[in-house]
Design a protein around this motif. Structure first.
Motif, PDB file in Angstrom:
ATOM      1  N   GLY A 169       0.813  -1.210   0.000  1.00  0.00           N
ATOM      2  CA  GLY A 169       0.000   0.000   0.000  1.00  0.00           C
ATOM      3  C   GLY A 169       0.846   1.259   0.000  1.00  0.00           C
ATOM      4  N   GLU A 170       1.916   1.244   0.762  1.00  0.00           N
ATOM      5  CA  GLU A 170       2.805   2.414   0.802  1.00  0.00           C
ATOM      6  C   GLU A 170       3.469   2.647  -0.555  1.00  0.00           C
ATOM      7  OE1 GLU A 170       3.067   4.771   3.151  1.00  0.00           O
ATOM      8  OE2 GLU A 170       1.428   3.648   4.057  1.00  0.00           O
ATOM      9  N   ALA A 171       3.913   1.584  -1.204  1.00  0.00           N
ATOM     10  CA  ALA A 171       4.525   1.721  -2.531  1.00  0.00           C
ATOM     11  C   ALA A 171       3.501   2.246  -3.536  1.00  0.00           C
ATOM     12  CB  ALA A 171       5.106   0.386  -2.993  1.00  0.00           C
ATOM     13  N   LEU A 172       2.279   1.750  -3.448  1.00  0.00           N
ATOM     14  CA  LEU A 172       1.224   2.231  -4.352  1.00  0.00           C
ATOM     15  C   LEU A 172       0.923   3.709  -4.091  1.00  0.00           C
ATOM     16  CD1 LEU A 172      -1.173  -0.843  -4.232  1.00  0.00           C
ATOM     17  CD2 LEU A 172       0.054  -0.017  -6.256  1.00  0.00           C
ATOM     18  N   ASP A 211      -6.989  -5.817  -5.161  1.00  0.00           N
ATOM     19  CA  ASP A 211      -6.941  -6.934  -6.103  1.00  0.00           C
ATOM     20  C   ASP A 211      -5.510  -7.166  -6.595  1.00  0.00           C
ATOM     21  OD1 ASP A 211      -7.190  -8.742  -8.198  1.00  0.00           O
ATOM     22  OD2 ASP A 211      -8.988  -7.793  -9.021  1.00  0.00           O
ATOM     23  N   LEU A 212      -4.848  -8.178  -6.049  1.00  0.00           N
ATOM     24  CA  LEU A 212      -3.464  -8.465  -6.402  1.00  0.00           C
ATOM     25  C   LEU A 212      -3.335  -8.958  -7.839  1.00  0.00           C
ATOM     26  CD1 LEU A 212      -2.253 -10.209  -3.119  1.00  0.00           C
ATOM     27  CD2 LEU A 212      -2.053  -7.797  -3.772  1.00  0.00           C
ATOM     28  N   ASP A 213      -4.298  -9.724  -8.310  1.00  0.00           N
ATOM     29  CA  ASP A 213      -4.266 -10.186  -9.707  1.00  0.00           C
ATOM     30  C   ASP A 213      -4.319  -8.996 -10.661  1.00  0.00           C
ATOM     31  OD1 ASP A 213      -4.113 -12.996  -9.300  1.00  0.00           O
ATOM     32  OD2 ASP A 213      -6.257 -13.027  -8.838  1.00  0.00           O
ATOM     33  N   GLU A 214      -5.116  -8.012 -10.325  1.00  0.00           N
ATOM     34  CA  GLU A 214      -5.212  -6.803 -11.153  1.00  0.00           C
ATOM     35  C   GLU A 214      -3.850  -6.114 -11.222  1.00  0.00           C
ATOM     36  OE1 GLU A 214      -6.333  -3.461 -13.369  1.00  0.00           O
ATOM     37  OE2 GLU A 214      -7.315  -5.398 -13.164  1.00  0.00           O
ATOM     38  N   ILE A 215      -3.199  -5.975 -10.077  1.00  0.00           N
ATOM     39  CA  ILE A 215      -1.892  -5.307 -10.045  1.00  0.00           C
ATOM     40  C   ILE A 215      -0.889  -6.057 -10.921  1.00  0.00           C
ATOM     41  CG2 ILE A 215       0.070  -4.671  -8.586  1.00  0.00           C
ATOM     42  CD1 ILE A 215      -2.046  -4.189  -6.329  1.00  0.00           C
ATOM     43  N   LEU A 216      -0.833  -7.364 -10.801  1.00  0.00           N
ATOM     44  CA  LEU A 216       0.109  -8.135 -11.622  1.00  0.00           C
ATOM     45  C   LEU A 216      -0.212  -8.044 -13.106  1.00  0.00           C
ATOM     46  CD1 LEU A 216       0.933 -11.368  -9.610  1.00  0.00           C
ATOM     47  CD2 LEU A 216       2.317  -9.313  -9.918  1.00  0.00           C
ATOM     48  N   ARG A 226      10.755   3.722 -11.811  1.00  0.00           N
ATOM     49  CA  ARG A 226      11.251   2.358 -12.020  1.00  0.00           C
ATOM     50  C   ARG A 226      11.434   1.639 -10.684  1.00  0.00           C
ATOM     51  NH1 ARG A 226       9.165   2.992 -16.052  1.00  0.00           N
ATOM     52  NH2 ARG A 226      10.108   3.844 -17.904  1.00  0.00           N
ATOM     53  N   GLN A 227      11.973   2.347  -9.703  1.00  0.00           N
ATOM     54  CA  GLN A 227      12.168   1.756  -8.387  1.00  0.00           C
ATOM     55  C   GLN A 227      10.814   1.357  -7.766  1.00  0.00           C
ATOM     56  OE1 GLN A 227      13.796   4.413  -5.432  1.00  0.00           O
ATOM     57  NE2 GLN A 227      14.563   2.724  -4.214  1.00  0.00           N
ATOM     58  N   LEU A 228       9.849   2.237  -7.866  1.00  0.00           N
ATOM     59  CA  LEU A 228       8.528   1.963  -7.314  1.00  0.00           C
ATOM     60  C   LEU A 228       7.824   0.835  -8.066  1.00  0.00           C
ATOM     61  CD1 LEU A 228       7.490   5.633  -6.613  1.00  0.00           C
ATOM     62  CD2 LEU A 228       7.786   3.833  -4.884  1.00  0.00           C
ATOM     63  N   TYR A 261       5.716  -4.682  -7.951  1.00  0.00           N
ATOM     64  CA  TYR A 261       5.698  -6.023  -8.532  1.00  0.00           C
ATOM     65  C   TYR A 261       6.185  -7.062  -7.519  1.00  0.00           C
ATOM     66  CZ  TYR A 261       6.576  -9.961 -11.580  1.00  0.00           C
ATOM     67  OH  TYR A 261       6.574 -11.222 -12.145  1.00  0.00           O
ATOM     68  N   GLU A 262       7.341  -6.808  -6.919  1.00  0.00           N
ATOM     69  CA  GLU A 262       7.927  -7.775  -5.989  1.00  0.00           C
ATOM     70  C   GLU A 262       7.053  -7.968  -4.753  1.00  0.00           C
ATOM     71  OE1 GLU A 262      11.920  -6.356  -5.342  1.00  0.00           O
ATOM     72  OE2 GLU A 262      12.597  -7.153  -7.275  1.00  0.00           O
TER      73      GLU A 262
END
Length: 92
Positions: free
Chosen positions: A7-10, A37-42, A77-79, A84-85
């Motif tokens: 959440g913080e990265a988002l 939704d984690l599938d959505e993010i991926l 790029r870092q975010l 992703y990770e």
């Protein structure tokens, strides 16, 4: 690591994108923050037009000077990598 880290990265990415007036991906991130939704993010990663392809640039209509572009894109790029990770780890 837990959902708060993702959440913080988002949220940090959302602030960056809002700051340069990138509306499409900012909207996607807002939706993911609400739904979780984690599938959505991926699904954002890979393929043409993916989140990985986003480039912050004046040529793309973003509110950023040419001098700021390298630093803003390095931050992005870092975010993107963190998002992703962290998402992949949560899905294990």
């Amino acid at each position: 690591m837990d959902e708060r880290d993702l959440g913080e990265a988002l949220k940090e990415t959302l602030a960056l994108l809002d700051g340069v007036r990138e509306t499409f991906w900012a909207s996607k991130i807002r939706g993911a923050l609400q739904s979780g939704d984690l599938d959505e993010i991926l699904s954002w990663y890979g393929g043409m037009g993916s989140f990985n392809d986003l480039l912050i640039a004046t040529a793309n209509g973003h509110q950023v000077s040419r001098e700021q572009e390298p630093a803003k894109n390095a931050q992005l790029r870092q975010l993107q990598t963190q998002i992703y990770e962290r998402t992949r780890r949560l899905m294990r």
